[in-house]
Write a protein that holds these residues in place. Structure first.
Motif, PDB file in Angstrom:
ATOM      1  N   THR A  78     -14.539   0.358   7.850  1.00  0.00           N
ATOM      2  CA  THR A  78     -14.885  -0.258   6.512  1.00  0.00           C
ATOM      3  C   THR A  78     -15.836   0.542   5.694  1.00  0.00           C
ATOM      4  N   GLU A  79     -16.635   1.376   6.369  1.00  0.00           N
ATOM      5  CA  GLU A  79     -17.635   2.543   5.960  1.00  0.00           C
ATOM      6  C   GLU A  79     -16.964   3.597   5.201  1.00  0.00           C
ATOM      7  N   ILE A  80     -15.817   3.846   5.385  1.00  0.00           N
ATOM      8  CA  ILE A  80     -15.125   5.083   4.682  1.00  0.00           C
ATOM      9  C   ILE A  80     -15.264   5.069   3.464  1.00  0.00           C
ATOM     10  N   LEU A  81     -14.427   4.096   2.761  1.00  0.00           N
ATOM     11  CA  LEU A  81     -14.583   3.957   1.262  1.00  0.00           C
ATOM     12  C   LEU A  81     -15.747   3.470   0.658  1.00  0.00           C
ATOM     13  N   ALA A  93     -10.869  11.442   3.841  1.00  0.00           N
ATOM     14  CA  ALA A  93      -9.684  11.952   4.369  1.00  0.00           C
ATOM     15  C   ALA A  93      -9.625  11.279   5.703  1.00  0.00           C
ATOM     16  N   ALA A  94      -8.859  10.042   5.868  1.00  0.00           N
ATOM     17  CA  ALA A  94      -8.782   9.362   7.029  1.00  0.00           C
ATOM     18  C   ALA A  94      -7.599   8.390   7.105  1.00  0.00           C
ATOM     19  N   GLY A  95      -6.563   9.259   6.560  1.00  0.00           N
ATOM     20  CA  GLY A  95      -5.344   8.528   6.925  1.00  0.00           C
ATOM     21  C   GLY A  95      -5.125   7.016   6.385  1.00  0.00           C
ATOM     22  N   LEU A  96      -5.794   7.113   5.044  1.00  0.00           N
ATOM     23  CA  LEU A  96      -5.792   5.583   4.499  1.00  0.00           C
ATOM     24  C   LEU A  96      -4.532   5.381   3.623  1.00  0.00           C
ATOM     25  N   THR A  97      -4.030   4.112   3.875  1.00  0.00           N
ATOM     26  CA  THR A  97      -2.900   3.702   2.976  1.00  0.00           C
ATOM     27  C   THR A  97      -3.575   3.109   1.683  1.00  0.00           C
ATOM     28  N   VAL A  98      -2.818   3.448   0.610  1.00  0.00           N
ATOM     29  CA  VAL A  98      -3.127   3.084  -0.600  1.00  0.00           C
ATOM     30  C   VAL A  98      -2.702   1.511  -0.715  1.00  0.00           C
ATOM     31  N   THR A  99      -3.726   0.633  -1.121  1.00  0.00           N
ATOM     32  CA  THR A  99      -3.314  -0.794  -1.229  1.00  0.00           C
ATOM     33  C   THR A  99      -3.955  -1.151  -2.623  1.00  0.00           C
ATOM     34  N   PRO A 100      -3.300  -2.254  -3.349  1.00  0.00           N
ATOM     35  CA  PRO A 100      -3.989  -2.536  -4.530  1.00  0.00           C
ATOM     36  C   PRO A 100      -5.456  -2.679  -4.593  1.00  0.00           C
ATOM     37  N   GLU A 101      -5.985  -3.410  -3.522  1.00  0.00           N
ATOM     38  CA  GLU A 101      -7.233  -3.691  -3.452  1.00  0.00           C
ATOM     39  C   GLU A 101      -8.110  -2.400  -3.433  1.00  0.00           C
ATOM     40  N   ARG A 102      -7.694  -1.505  -2.654  1.00  0.00           N
ATOM     41  CA  ARG A 102      -8.401  -0.074  -2.440  1.00  0.00           C
ATOM     42  C   ARG A 102      -8.184   0.675  -3.948  1.00  0.00           C
ATOM     43  N   ARG A 107     -10.151   6.378  -6.773  1.00  0.00           N
ATOM     44  CA  ARG A 107      -8.880   6.998  -6.872  1.00  0.00           C
ATOM     45  C   ARG A 107      -8.212   7.775  -5.734  1.00  0.00           C
ATOM     46  N   PHE A 108      -6.760   7.536  -5.806  1.00  0.00           N
ATOM     47  CA  PHE A 108      -6.200   8.213  -4.456  1.00  0.00           C
ATOM     48  C   PHE A 108      -5.546   9.379  -5.109  1.00  0.00           C
ATOM     49  N   GLY A 109      -5.497  10.287  -4.274  1.00  0.00           N
ATOM     50  CA  GLY A 109      -4.687  11.631  -4.607  1.00  0.00           C
ATOM     51  C   GLY A 109      -3.140  11.503  -4.236  1.00  0.00           C
ATOM     52  N   PRO A 110      -2.083  12.390  -4.436  1.00  0.00           N
ATOM     53  CA  PRO A 110      -0.958  12.031  -4.224  1.00  0.00           C
ATOM     54  C   PRO A 110      -0.616  11.819  -2.699  1.00  0.00           C
ATOM     55  N   ALA A 111       0.446  10.829  -2.481  1.00  0.00           N
ATOM     56  CA  ALA A 111       0.713  10.653  -1.161  1.00  0.00           C
ATOM     57  C   ALA A 111       1.476  11.837  -0.479  1.00  0.00           C
ATOM     58  N   GLU A 147      -4.965  -5.725   7.721  1.00  0.00           N
ATOM     59  CA  GLU A 147      -5.834  -6.796   7.408  1.00  0.00           C
ATOM     60  C   GLU A 147      -5.426  -7.501   5.916  1.00  0.00           C
ATOM     61  N   GLU A 148      -5.381  -6.575   5.006  1.00  0.00           N
ATOM     62  CA  GLU A 148      -5.136  -6.829   3.698  1.00  0.00           C
ATOM     63  C   GLU A 148      -3.789  -7.602   3.683  1.00  0.00           C
ATOM     64  N   ARG A 149      -2.819  -6.876   4.604  1.00  0.00           N
ATOM     65  CA  ARG A 149      -1.154  -7.717   4.303  1.00  0.00           C
ATOM     66  C   ARG A 149      -1.381  -8.911   5.056  1.00  0.00           C
ATOM     67  N   LEU A 150      -2.032  -8.971   6.116  1.00  0.00           N
ATOM     68  CA  LEU A 150      -2.295 -10.006   6.965  1.00  0.00           C
ATOM     69  C   LEU A 150      -2.956 -11.517   5.854  1.00  0.00           C
ATOM     70  N   ARG A 151      -3.666 -11.184   5.009  1.00  0.00           N
ATOM     71  CA  ARG A 151      -4.491 -11.915   4.356  1.00  0.00           C
ATOM     72  C   ARG A 151      -3.261 -12.495   3.191  1.00  0.00           C
ATOM     73  N   ALA A 152      -2.658 -11.552   2.692  1.00  0.00           N
ATOM     74  CA  ALA A 152      -1.494 -11.755   1.656  1.00  0.00           C
ATOM     75  C   ALA A 152      -0.467 -12.668   2.330  1.00  0.00           C
ATOM     76  N   LEU A 153       0.037 -12.184   3.435  1.00  0.00           N
ATOM     77  CA  LEU A 153       0.969 -13.072   4.242  1.00  0.00           C
ATOM     78  C   LEU A 153       0.498 -14.390   4.481  1.00  0.00           C
ATOM     79  N   GLN A 154      -0.838 -14.692   4.734  1.00  0.00           N
ATOM     80  CA  GLN A 154      -1.212 -15.997   5.002  1.00  0.00           C
ATOM     81  C   GLN A 154      -0.866 -16.919   4.173  1.00  0.00           C
ATOM     82  N   ALA A 155      -0.683 -16.657   2.660  1.00  0.00           N
ATOM     83  CA  ALA A 155      -0.488 -17.680   1.894  1.00  0.00           C
ATOM     84  C   ALA A 155       0.947 -18.342   2.076  1.00  0.00           C
TER      85      ALA A 155
END
Length: 188
Positions: A78-81, A93-102, A107-111, A147-155
Motif C-alpha cells: 500500500t505504500e508504493i503509490l 516500478a513494482a509490477g502494478l496493475t492499472v485499475t480505475p482507482e489507481r 498516471r501510468f506509463g504504457p503497459a 483486493e480491489e476486484r474482490l470489493r467490486a465482486l462483493q456487490a
C-alpha cells in the motif's frame, strides 16, 4: 521601498533557474528515485547485484535520462503509490496493475505486459464452481488490484469474504496455499 523590488527580482531569478518539469528536476539531481517491492519479478539483490524486470526497466530509463537509479523498497504494498503521491519517489516500478482507482491517483506509463487474475487453490482439492461456492479462507495482499476486484465482486456476491495481508507477498501467499494454511489466494 527598494526591498520589495529587490525581493521580487530575486524571486524572479530563482524561479528562472529552477527546472520546470519533473524530468528536468531528475536530471538536475542526477538520480531517478524508484519505489519498488522486493520480489523475483520486480526487484531483488542477486549474486551480481540488483536485478529483476522492473529494476532493469527503471535502470534503462535512468540511463536514457543520463542519471543513476536509486531503488527504494516500500515497507508494504500500500505504500508504493503513496510514496509517489507524496513526492518521495519519482516513479513506481513494482509490477502494478492499472485499475480505475489507481488511475485516479497517479498516471501510468504504457503497459508492457497483459496479465489476468486467477483464483489459486491447492492441486488435488476440488475446484470451486463459482465465487459463491468458495468454502474456506481466501487471503490476498492488502491494497492490491486483487483486493480491489474482490470489493467490486462483493456487490454481486455479498457473502464473499477474504483476509487482507500487509505482511505476506504473492509468493508467500502461494506457499500458504501449498502448505494448506489458507485455502485460496489470487495471483496474476
Amino acid at each position: 521601498p527598494r526591498f520589495p523590488v529587490i525581493f521580487l527580482w530575486c524571486l524572479t531569478l530563482a524561479a528562472c533557474g529552477r527546472p520546470d518539469t519533473l524530468v528536468e528536476r531528475i536530471k538536475e539531481s542526477g538520480e531517478l528515485i524508484v519505489v519498488t517491492r522486493n520480489a523475483a519479478t520486480t526487484y531483488y539483490e542477486g549474486p551480481q547485484g540488483p536485478t529483476g524486470l522492473e529494476y532493469d526497466l527503471a535502470a534503462l530509463f535512468a540511463k536514457r535520462l543520463g542519471v543513476r537509479p536509486r531503488m527504494v523498497v516500500a515497507d508494504s504494498f500500500t505504500e508504493i503509490l503513496a510514496q509517489v503521491e507524496r513526492g518521495e519517489a519519482h516513479i513506481a516500478a513494482a509490477g502494478l496493475t492499472v485499475t480505475p482507482e489507481r488511475a485516479r491517483r497517479v498516471r501510468f506509463g504504457p503497459a508492457y505486459q497483459i496479465i489476468s487474475q486467477q483464483l489459486i487453490y491447492r492441486a488435488g482439492n476440488p475446484a470451486p464452481k463459482s465465487l459463491d461456492a468458495l468454502d474456506g479462507m481466501l487471503e490476498v495482499i492488502a491494497g492490491s488490484s486483487h483486493e480491489e476486484r474482490l470489493r467490486a465482486l462483493q456487490a454481486e456476491h455479498p457473502d464473499l469474504t477474504w483476509l487482507s495481508s500487509d505482511v505476506q507477498d504473492s509468493g508467500e501467499l502461494l506457499n500458504l496455499v501449498w502448505e494448506q494454511l489458507i485455502d485460496y489466494t489470487i495471483a496474476d
